[in-house]
Write a protein that holds these residues in place. Structure first.
Motif, PDB file in Angstrom:
ATOM      1  N   GLN A 195       0.817  -1.200   0.000  1.00 47.84           N
ATOM      2  CA  GLN A 195       0.000   0.000   0.000  1.00 47.84           C
ATOM      3  C   GLN A 195       0.861   1.264   0.000  1.00 47.84           C
ATOM      4  N   ALA A 196       1.965   1.247   0.733  1.00 50.28           N
ATOM      5  CA  ALA A 196       2.862   2.406   0.733  1.00 50.28           C
ATOM      6  C   ALA A 196       3.430   2.652  -0.662  1.00 50.28           C
ATOM      7  N   ARG A 197       3.843   1.591  -1.340  1.00 51.63           N
ATOM      8  CA  ARG A 197       4.372   1.741  -2.700  1.00 51.63           C
ATOM      9  C   ARG A 197       3.292   2.246  -3.649  1.00 51.63           C
ATOM     10  N   LEU A 198       2.065   1.749  -3.479  1.00 50.01           N
ATOM     11  CA  LEU A 198       0.968   2.189  -4.334  1.00 50.01           C
ATOM     12  C   LEU A 198       0.731   3.692  -4.178  1.00 50.01           C
ATOM     13  N   LEU A 199       0.700   4.178  -2.943  1.00 43.83           N
ATOM     14  CA  LEU A 199       0.493   5.609  -2.692  1.00 43.83           C
ATOM     15  C   LEU A 199       1.611   6.443  -3.316  1.00 43.83           C
ATOM     16  N   GLU A 200       2.844   5.975  -3.202  1.00 40.97           N
ATOM     17  CA  GLU A 200       3.983   6.741  -3.722  1.00 40.97           C
ATOM     18  C   GLU A 200       4.037   6.752  -5.240  1.00 40.97           C
ATOM     19  N   ASP A 201       3.546   5.676  -5.862  1.00 43.27           N
ATOM     20  CA  ASP A 201       3.619   5.574  -7.332  1.00 43.27           C
ATOM     21  C   ASP A 201       2.388   6.129  -8.039  1.00 43.27           C
ATOM     22  N   MET A 202       1.285   6.308  -7.316  1.00 44.84           N
ATOM     23  CA  MET A 202       0.022   6.715  -7.938  1.00 44.84           C
ATOM     24  C   MET A 202       0.031   8.211  -8.250  1.00 44.84           C
ATOM     25  N   PRO A 203      -0.203   8.608  -9.493  1.00 38.28           N
ATOM     26  CA  PRO A 203      -0.278  10.043  -9.800  1.00 38.28           C
ATOM     27  C   PRO A 203      -1.600  10.641  -9.323  1.00 38.28           C
ATOM     28  N   THR A 204      -1.564  11.897  -8.892  1.00 32.44           N
ATOM     29  CA  THR A 204      -2.779  12.577  -8.450  1.00 32.44           C
ATOM     30  C   THR A 204      -3.569  13.065  -9.658  1.00 32.44           C
ATOM     31  N   SER A 205      -4.867  12.748  -9.703  1.00 29.52           N
ATOM     32  CA  SER A 205      -5.744  13.162 -10.798  1.00 29.52           C
ATOM     33  C   SER A 205      -6.557  14.378 -10.388  1.00 29.52           C
ATOM     34  N   ARG A 206      -7.100  15.071 -11.379  1.00 30.49           N
ATOM     35  CA  ARG A 206      -8.033  16.160 -11.157  1.00 30.49           C
ATOM     36  C   ARG A 206      -9.428  15.665 -11.498  1.00 30.49           C
ATOM     37  N   VAL A 207     -10.419  16.111 -10.745  1.00 29.95           N
ATOM     38  CA  VAL A 207     -11.783  15.626 -10.961  1.00 29.95           C
ATOM     39  C   VAL A 207     -12.232  15.858 -12.399  1.00 29.95           C
ATOM     40  N   ARG A 208     -11.932  17.010 -12.950  1.00 34.83           N
ATOM     41  CA  ARG A 208     -12.413  17.349 -14.291  1.00 34.83           C
ATOM     42  C   ARG A 208     -11.836  16.427 -15.354  1.00 34.83           C
ATOM     43  N   SER A 209     -10.599  15.991 -15.179  1.00 33.15           N
ATOM     44  CA  SER A 209      -9.930  15.197 -16.221  1.00 33.15           C
ATOM     45  C   SER A 209      -9.633  13.774 -15.779  1.00 33.15           C
ATOM     46  N   ALA A 210     -10.151  13.335 -14.631  1.00 35.86           N
ATOM     47  CA  ALA A 210      -9.830  11.995 -14.120  1.00 35.86           C
ATOM     48  C   ALA A 210     -10.366  10.910 -15.044  1.00 35.86           C
ATOM     49  N   ALA A 211      -9.546   9.876 -15.252  1.00 37.14           N
ATOM     50  CA  ALA A 211      -9.979   8.730 -16.038  1.00 37.14           C
ATOM     51  C   ALA A 211     -10.965   7.896 -15.230  1.00 37.14           C
ATOM     52  N   GLN A 212     -11.797   7.142 -15.931  1.00 35.23           N
ATOM     53  CA  GLN A 212     -12.730   6.249 -15.271  1.00 35.23           C
ATOM     54  C   GLN A 212     -11.959   5.045 -14.732  1.00 35.23           C
ATOM     55  N   GLY A 213     -12.045   4.831 -13.425  1.00 39.22           N
ATOM     56  CA  GLY A 213     -11.325   3.720 -12.825  1.00 39.22           C
ATOM     57  C   GLY A 213     -10.676   4.127 -11.522  1.00 39.22           C
ATOM     58  N   TYR A 214      -9.594   3.465 -11.188  1.00 36.71           N
ATOM     59  CA  TYR A 214      -8.915   3.655  -9.907  1.00 36.71           C
ATOM     60  C   TYR A 214      -8.065   4.921  -9.962  1.00 36.71           C
ATOM     61  N   VAL A 215      -8.332   5.876  -9.058  1.00 34.61           N
ATOM     62  CA  VAL A 215      -7.647   7.165  -9.103  1.00 34.61           C
ATOM     63  C   VAL A 215      -7.271   7.638  -7.705  1.00 34.61           C
ATOM     64  N   GLU A 216      -6.384   8.627  -7.688  1.00 32.79           N
ATOM     65  CA  GLU A 216      -6.000   9.330  -6.468  1.00 32.79           C
ATOM     66  C   GLU A 216      -6.417  10.786  -6.612  1.00 32.79           C
ATOM     67  N   LEU A 217      -7.140  11.304  -5.608  1.00 30.73           N
ATOM     68  CA  LEU A 217      -7.607  12.687  -5.626  1.00 30.73           C
ATOM     69  C   LEU A 217      -7.150  13.395  -4.359  1.00 30.73           C
ATOM     70  N   TYR A 218      -6.985  14.717  -4.453  1.00 30.36           N
ATOM     71  CA  TYR A 218      -6.645  15.509  -3.270  1.00 30.36           C
ATOM     72  C   TYR A 218      -7.388  16.828  -3.354  1.00 30.36           C
ATOM     73  N   GLY A 219      -8.185  17.113  -2.335  1.00 30.32           N
ATOM     74  CA  GLY A 219      -8.979  18.339  -2.357  1.00 30.32           C
ATOM     75  C   GLY A 219      -9.528  18.669  -0.985  1.00 30.32           C
ATOM     76  N   VAL A 220     -10.772  19.172  -0.974  1.00 26.47           N
ATOM     77  CA  VAL A 220     -11.397  19.666   0.252  1.00 26.47           C
ATOM     78  C   VAL A 220     -12.783  19.041   0.400  1.00 26.47           C
ATOM     79  N   LEU A 221     -13.156  18.745   1.637  1.00 23.86           N
ATOM     80  CA  LEU A 221     -14.473  18.166   1.919  1.00 23.86           C
ATOM     81  C   LEU A 221     -15.577  19.213   1.818  1.00 23.86           C
ATOM     82  N   LEU A 222     -16.726  18.773   1.277  1.00 28.13           N
ATOM     83  CA  LEU A 222     -17.931  19.595   1.206  1.00 28.13           C
ATOM     84  C   LEU A 222     -19.090  18.812   1.819  1.00 28.13           C
ATOM     85  N   ALA A 223     -20.162  19.525   2.125  1.00 22.08           N
ATOM     86  CA  ALA A 223     -21.374  18.853   2.599  1.00 22.08           C
ATOM     87  C   ALA A 223     -21.934  17.970   1.495  1.00 22.08           C
ATOM     88  N   GLY A 224     -22.427  16.793   1.859  1.00 27.17           N
ATOM     89  CA  GLY A 224     -23.000  15.873   0.900  1.00 27.17           C
ATOM     90  C   GLY A 224     -24.453  16.194   0.600  1.00 27.17           C
TER      91      GLY A 224
END
Length: 300
Positions: free
Chosen positions: A32-61
């Protein structure tokens, strides 16, 4: 070699369990540590369909606002645990009486777009964690047994643990990303038609009322052809309606055995924590192996 005593067999079993469990935990956390280090961060607007890494801010659901069960504080997600202190002779421990977590969807944005997150099945690592003690089983609930309940509960000790996610907190997310609406999803006509037929079969009387033209109480081959044709048209109509809907992004638990992480800590901090946990698993594995070797020499 003499027969091993029952106590020695128990010790060997515990050593083997520690060795195997520690080794498994070490390998899992390292991967899991290697996966986190190797995974590129995606943007919501351009993220591919599938397994992704995102970084942002929480909003109300999209659901109703949540209130944490133990503290009563408003939040977006909560998890709690109530433990009771037990003492029997020299044995002292905390026993879990009650635990739960919320399942409401979370909002998320990263500056390029927004996404809804289904937290069910996720390993959640929130920033807010409160631990305190009390003399009632539930800190916010009045004792329904009155004075008798207070007398019976005298001398008992409870520990409360509550974790929460709040709007505006940073969130690192790793999971399955999907987009619906906006004309992005394709149509598997055969699968969609079969799904509609299965749905209609659940109300077979209604299906007969629509397609049993000879009133026989059953559907012959020609009538089933009509059912399948109507189901195909219904599937196409549903697809057109879904494609015309606004684009909606979702993050959820992957179907494959991949980590599903939601954390207020960043990628680097998480990877370091996983490596430390892997080191702990390695030590447990080594300790189990050494203990097992020592026990075997004693029983030889």
């Amino acid at each position: 070699m003499a027969a091993l005593e029952p106590g020695l067999l128990v010790g060997l079993g515990m050593a083997a369990a520690a060795c195997l469990g520690g080794g498994w935990w070490c390998l899992q956390r390292l991967a899991q540590a290697r996966l986190l280090e190797d995974m590129p961060t995606s943007r919501v607007r351009s993220a591919a369909q599938g397994y992704v890494e995102l970084y942002g801010v929480l909003l109300a659901g999209p659901g109703e606002p949540l209130t944490a069960p133990l503290t009563g504080k408003p939040c977006l997600w909560w998890r709690y645990r109530i433990e009771e202190y037990r003492e029997s002779g020299k044995s002292k421990s905390w026993r879990v009486l009650e635990s739960a977590s919320s399942e409401g969807w979370l909002g998320f944005e990263d500056g390029s777009g927004q996404c809804l997150i289904n937290p069910v099945g996720a390993e959640v690592r929130p920033a807010r964690r409160e631990v305190w003690h009390g003399e009632r089983c539930h800190p916010r609930r009045e004792d329904s047994h009155g004075l008798l309940g207070q007398l019976l509960g005298m001398g008992k000790r409870y520990r409360y643990v509550e974790e929460r996610l709040h709007a505006g907190e940073p969130l690192y997310a790793l999971g399955e990303f999907r987009t619906s609406g906006g004309g992005r999803q394709g149509l598997d006509l055969a699968a969609a038609q079969a799904a509609v037929v299965r749905e209609w079969k659940q109300d077979f009387r209604g299906l007969l009322a629509r397609f049993d033209r000879d009133g026989s109480g059953d559907l012959d081959d020609q009538e089933w052809r009509l059912v399948r044709l109507a189901a195909q048209l219904e599937a196409e109509d549903r697809h057109r309606a879904a494609s015309g809907a606004p684009e909606l992004n979702h993050l959820r638990q992957p179907q494959e055995p991949l980590p599903f992480l939601l954390s207020c800590k960043g990628e680097d901090e998480l990877a370091r924590a996983f490596r430390w946990q892997a080191a702990g698993g390695a030590l447990l594995c080594l300790g189990g192996a050494l203990a097992g070797t020592w026990l075997l020499t004693q029983g030889w």
